[in-house]
Motif scaffolding. Structure first.
Motif, short mmCIF file in Angstrom:
data_model
loop_
_atom_site.label_atom_id
_atom_site.label_comp_id
_atom_site.label_asym_id
_atom_site.label_seq_id
_atom_site.Cartn_x
_atom_site.Cartn_y
_atom_site.Cartn_z
N ALA A 41 2.54 44.70 54.61
CA ALA A 41 1.79 43.20 54.02
C ALA A 41 3.00 42.08 54.19
O ALA A 41 2.69 41.00 53.43
N CYS A 62 2.53 34.84 47.33
CA CYS A 62 1.52 36.24 47.44
C CYS A 62 0.67 35.89 47.03
O CYS A 62 -0.05 34.71 46.75
N SER A 76 -0.34 40.47 48.79
CA SER A 76 0.67 40.23 50.23
C SER A 76 1.75 39.32 50.84
O SER A 76 1.03 38.09 49.82
N ARG A 78 1.32 37.70 54.20
CA ARG A 78 1.21 37.86 54.89
C ARG A 78 0.91 36.47 55.15
O ARG A 78 -0.27 35.72 54.57
N ASP A 81 -2.70 36.05 55.52
CA ASP A 81 -3.51 35.67 53.52
C ASP A 81 -3.17 34.61 52.98
O ASP A 81 -3.99 34.38 52.47
#
Length: 177
Positions: A41, A62, A76, A78, A81
């Motif tokens: 992630a 995050c 995560s 990413r 996301d």
């Protein structure tokens, strides 16, 4: 702030406190809550080599995925996301609607899906999932059926190829950076 007050899918600013075999350890800036980002992630890539992980001490935005044992946040970092959490009103509702249409092979719920206010955001997110994922494959199918307006909205941020009119995503042809 305690861990029970942190909502799933909320955005939190963290500071990286270390690297472990499983990923990054972090503490939130607000409330100093412990958490971790699993190695899967860290980035939008399927695998991020350790040498490419962000450094200890670095700040990181995050998305909260939930709580893990030991009173830690599962997070995560990413970009897809983070973008989804920043661009929709309620991530949980949006992802529930996505899962319904993703798993509906008959396409019965597709007409309702097109009316969702966050349809472009969730398709953008799904198209950025790994090419071998169920989310990505279904998003490619759905985008092929999308209106020109939706395809154009996705194309504006380079998530689908302009030559394919939605039959192929740029995730199949990653761009540098």
């Amino acid at each position: 702030m305690d861990i029970s007050s942190v909502r799933d899918y909320s955005l939190v600013e963290c500071r990286i406190t270390g690297h472990q075999h499983y990923g990054l350890t972090v503490h939130t800036i607000a409330g100093n809550l412990p958490g971790y980002v699993d190695e899967s992630a860290i980035s939008d890539e399927d695998f991020t080599p350790r040498v490419c992980w962000p450094s200890k001490g670095e700040r990181l935005t995050c998305v909260v995925l939930g709580q893990a044992g030991g009173g830690r946040l599962r997070l995560s970092s990413r970009p897809r996301d983070i973008e989804l959490a920043n661009s929709v009103v309620d991530v949980a509702i949006t992802l529930t609607a996505w899962r319904l249409v993703r798993d509906d092979e008959e396409g019965a719920g597709l007409a309702e899906f097109w009316r969702l206010p966050d349809v472009v955001a969730v398709l953008r997110w799904a198209l950025r999932r790994p090419a071998h994922s169920r989310d990505h494959a279904r998003a490619v199918e759905i985008v092929a059926l999308a209106s020109t307006a939706i395809k154009d909205s996705l194309r504006e941020v380079r998530h689908i190829s302009s030559s394919s009119r939605g039959k192929e995503s740029d995730a199949d042809h990653p761009s540098p950076g």
